[in-house]
Design an enzyme around this catalytic site. Structure first.
Site: not given
Length: 275
Positions: A66, A166, A206, A256, A96-98, A7, A155, A113, A38, A5
């Protein structure tokens, strides 16, 4: 057959949108299971993510938005979820997200999440395949590795189908993570997230932000060649190819790719793997 996959992130310009569709077209030769797009912190790319997914789906029907819960109300989340269902979207990456700068968790109705997964399941049943985040090197805000493992299981218990990790550059971290999940009877598939190495400064910056470890030996070698773009890309391709070979040999169910909206680096790694 190993699952592949890819992204993307939603482009901001018309030129970027055209380039992304061309990139997707090139990646289609690898017969991916799905693409994903995203979602910015606090829903900052909400409309752009939705519009990008709709365009990408014209070329590959299984394109997953996402969706993060932080910074959005329950009603806003359900509006998006039901809109995606009506549009025929079949997969969501639930996160959940930032937190946007200056925002506290108290401002979000859905804070984690597992709660988001539960909400989507309550609203739409089994309509969506739900992907969730996994952290072989531990989420940077987790209290402990054990807590992080337990949260991934929550989850899955809430209804998630599988995990996307990640990115990381230590295959042993993935192996240890999968062993830890097995010990708590969590057998959901977890797909390693793969980040091609293209720019040393960007990668290190990053990685520092998101908590991904770049091993000392790798940092040292990259810093030695950081001013030679061709050398960085060639060395990075070799390192990431070897990482993928190890992960697949360890039983990873697929890969991914964090494409950075580029086709070439990801295609070369997959060609090296014979995939």
């Amino acid at each position: 057959m190993k699952r592949i996959s890819f992204e993307f992130f939603p482009p901001k310009t018309d030129q970027g949108k055209e380039k992304l569709l061309a990139t997707q077209q090139k990646l289609l030769v690898k017969n991916p299971a799905f693409f994903s797009c995203t979602f910015g912190a606090g829903g900052s790319t909400r409309d752009n993510t939705r519009d990008t997914v709709n365009k990408l789906r014209e070329q590959h029907g299984d394109t997953a938005p996402h969706l993060s819960c932080i910074g959005q109300s329950r009603e806003e989340i359900l509006e998006l979820v039901n809109g995606y269902k009506e549009a025929g979207v079949q997969r969501i990456v639930a996160l959940r997200g930032d937190l946007p700068s200056g925002m506290g968790y108290a401002q979000s109705e859905i804070k984690y999440a597992d709660e988001l997964v539960q909400l989507i399941r309550q609203e739409t049943g089994d309509h969506f395949t739900l992907e969730v985040a996994a952290y072989p090197e531990m989420h940077p805000q987790a209290r402990s590795f054990e807590d992080d493992i337990a949260h991934f299981k929550r989850k899955v218990d809430a209804g998630a189908n599988s995990g996307l990790t990640q990115y990381f550059y230590n295959a042993d971290a993935y192996g240890y993570y999968m062993d830890a999940l097995q010990k708590i009877d969590c057998d959901a598939p977890v797909y390693p997230g793969i980040m091609p190495i293209l720019n040393v400064a960007n990668l290190l910056r990053f990685s520092n932000t998101c908590g991904a470890d770049v091993p000392r030996w790798l940092q040292s070698k990259l810093n030695d060649i950081k001013d030679d773009d061709a050398a960085v890309k060639a060395f990075g391709e070799e390192v990431v190819t070897r990482l993928c070979e190890r992960l697949l040999a360890m039983g990873a169910p697929g890969l991914h790719f964090y494409t950075m909206n580029q086709a070439g680096p990801n295609l070369r790694i997959l060609d090296n793997l014979g995939m």
